[in-house]
Write a protein that holds these residues in place. Structure first.
Motif, PDB file in Angstrom:
ATOM      1  N   ALA A   1     104.560  34.398  44.931  1.00  0.00           N
ATOM      2  CA  ALA A   1     104.871  35.684  44.310  1.00  0.00           C
ATOM      3  C   ALA A   1     103.679  36.617  44.501  1.00  0.00           C
ATOM      4  O   ALA A   1     102.535  36.161  44.593  1.00  0.00           O
ATOM      5  CB  ALA A   1     105.191  35.541  42.831  1.00  0.00           C
ATOM      6  N   ARG A   2     103.976  37.920  44.538  1.00  0.00           N
ATOM      7  CA  ARG A   2     102.925  38.898  44.806  1.00  0.00           C
ATOM      8  C   ARG A   2     103.287  40.219  44.134  1.00  0.00           C
ATOM      9  O   ARG A   2     104.464  40.583  44.074  1.00  0.00           O
ATOM     10  CB  ARG A   2     102.780  39.090  46.323  1.00  0.00           C
ATOM     11  CG  ARG A   2     101.772  40.127  46.749  1.00  0.00           C
ATOM     12  CD  ARG A   2     101.568  40.043  48.254  1.00  0.00           C
ATOM     13  NE  ARG A   2     102.786  40.282  48.994  1.00  0.00           N
ATOM     14  CZ  ARG A   2     102.983  39.882  50.262  1.00  0.00           C
ATOM     15  NH1 ARG A   2     102.028  39.224  50.900  1.00  0.00           N
ATOM     16  NH2 ARG A   2     104.116  40.144  50.879  1.00  0.00           N
ATOM     17  N   VAL A   3     102.265  40.907  43.639  1.00  0.00           N
ATOM     18  CA  VAL A   3     102.448  42.235  43.063  1.00  0.00           C
ATOM     19  C   VAL A   3     101.621  43.212  43.890  1.00  0.00           C
ATOM     20  O   VAL A   3     100.411  43.028  44.044  1.00  0.00           O
ATOM     21  CB  VAL A   3     102.003  42.296  41.590  1.00  0.00           C
ATOM     22  CG1 VAL A   3     102.335  43.667  41.000  1.00  0.00           C
ATOM     23  CG2 VAL A   3     102.679  41.200  40.776  1.00  0.00           C
ATOM     24  N   THR A   4     102.279  44.254  44.377  1.00  0.00           N
ATOM     25  CA  THR A   4     101.615  45.270  45.189  1.00  0.00           C
ATOM     26  C   THR A   4     101.526  46.557  44.401  1.00  0.00           C
ATOM     27  O   THR A   4     102.526  47.013  43.832  1.00  0.00           O
ATOM     28  CB  THR A   4     102.382  45.519  46.498  1.00  0.00           C
ATOM     29  OG1 THR A   4     102.407  44.306  47.253  1.00  0.00           O
ATOM     30  CG2 THR A   4     101.713  46.601  47.329  1.00  0.00           C
ATOM     31  N   SER A   5     100.328  47.125  44.370  1.00  0.00           N
ATOM     32  CA  SER A   5     100.115  48.413  43.722  1.00  0.00           C
ATOM     33  C   SER A   5     100.153  49.497  44.785  1.00  0.00           C
ATOM     34  O   SER A   5      99.385  49.459  45.748  1.00  0.00           O
ATOM     35  CB  SER A   5      98.762  48.416  43.013  1.00  0.00           C
ATOM     36  OG  SER A   5      98.477  49.711  42.514  1.00  0.00           O
ATOM     37  N   THR A   6     101.055  50.466  44.611  1.00  0.00           N
ATOM     38  CA  THR A   6     101.169  51.528  45.598  1.00  0.00           C
ATOM     39  C   THR A   6     100.135  52.613  45.317  1.00  0.00           C
ATOM     40  O   THR A   6      99.467  52.625  44.280  1.00  0.00           O
ATOM     41  CB  THR A   6     102.569  52.142  45.573  1.00  0.00           C
ATOM     42  OG1 THR A   6     102.739  52.850  44.335  1.00  0.00           O
ATOM     43  CG2 THR A   6     103.639  51.056  45.665  1.00  0.00           C
ATOM     44  N   SER A   7     100.040  53.558  46.225  1.00  0.00           N
ATOM     45  CA  SER A   7      99.067  54.644  46.076  1.00  0.00           C
ATOM     46  C   SER A   7      99.395  55.538  44.883  1.00  0.00           C
ATOM     47  O   SER A   7      98.522  56.237  44.371  1.00  0.00           O
ATOM     48  CB  SER A   7      99.026  55.475  47.360  1.00  0.00           C
ATOM     49  OG  SER A   7     100.311  55.996  47.645  1.00  0.00           O
ATOM     50  N   THR A   8     100.654  55.489  44.438  1.00  0.00           N
ATOM     51  CA  THR A   8     101.045  56.307  43.287  1.00  0.00           C
ATOM     52  C   THR A   8     100.916  55.536  41.978  1.00  0.00           C
ATOM     53  O   THR A   8     101.232  56.075  40.914  1.00  0.00           O
ATOM     54  CB  THR A   8     102.507  56.778  43.438  1.00  0.00           C
ATOM     55  OG1 THR A   8     103.358  55.629  43.546  1.00  0.00           O
ATOM     56  CG2 THR A   8     102.662  57.642  44.672  1.00  0.00           C
ATOM     57  N   GLY A   9     100.484  54.271  42.053  1.00  0.00           N
ATOM     58  CA  GLY A   9     100.305  53.471  40.850  1.00  0.00           C
ATOM     59  C   GLY A   9     101.509  52.627  40.476  1.00  0.00           C
ATOM     60  O   GLY A   9     101.474  51.893  39.493  1.00  0.00           O
TER      61      GLY A   9
END
Length: 126
Positions: free
Chosen positions: A49-57
Motif C-alpha cells: 500500500a502507498r499514499v501519494t501526496s500531490t502538489s496540491t496537498g
C-alpha cells in the motif's frame, strides 16, 4: 539523508492482526510517497500500500493485492506511515519494508530520492 525505522512485525496466527509503524528522521523536506512493500521468500518485492501526496496537498491511496484487509495511514506532521493488517493469512508472511520518495527543493530546482527501511519480518502461522 533520510532514515527509516520500522517496528511492529512478529508472529501471529491466521486471522489475527498486526500493526506496522515506520518513522522517518533526518533532513526532511517533503515526502511524495510513503508506503509499504513486502517480499516473500523466492518472490519479488511487491507493493502492499502507498499514499501519494500531490502538489496540491491531496492524498492518493493505492494498494496491492491485499484486497481491503490492510489500511495504510500517513501522518506528515510526525513523518510516520503505519500499516494496520487485519485478517492475516499465511500467504502474507514476508519481510515488510517501509518505502518513501523524498523531494528536496532549492532555488535551483527539486530532486527526488527513494529510501528504504531495513525491513521487519511478519510471519502468519496456519
Amino acid at each position: 539523508q533520510v532514515r527509516l525505522v520500522e517496528s511492529g512485525g512478529g508472529v501471529v496466527q491466521a486471522g489475527g492482526s498486526l500493526r506496522l509503524s515506520c518513522v522517518a528522521s533526518g533532513n526532511i523536506f517533503r515526502f511524495v510517497n510513503m508506503g509499504w512493500y513486502r517480499q516473500a521468500p523466492g518472490k519479488e518485492r511487491e507493493l502492499v500500500a502507498r499514499v501519494t501526496s500531490t502538489s496540491t496537498g491531496d492524498m492518493h491511496y493505492e494498494e496491492g493485492s491485499v484486497q481491503g484487509r490492510f489500511t495504510i495511514s500517513r501522518d506528515d506532521a510526525k513523518n510516520t506511515v503505519d500499516l494496520q493488517m487485519n485478517s492475516l493469512k499465511p500467504e502474507d508472511t514476508a519481510v515488510y519494508y517501509c518505502n518513501v520518495l523524498h523531494e528536496a527543493c532549492s532555488p535551483y530546482g527539486c530532486s527526488e530520492v527513494e529510501f528504504w527501511g531495513q525491513g521487519t519480518q511478519v510471519t502468519v502461522s496456519s
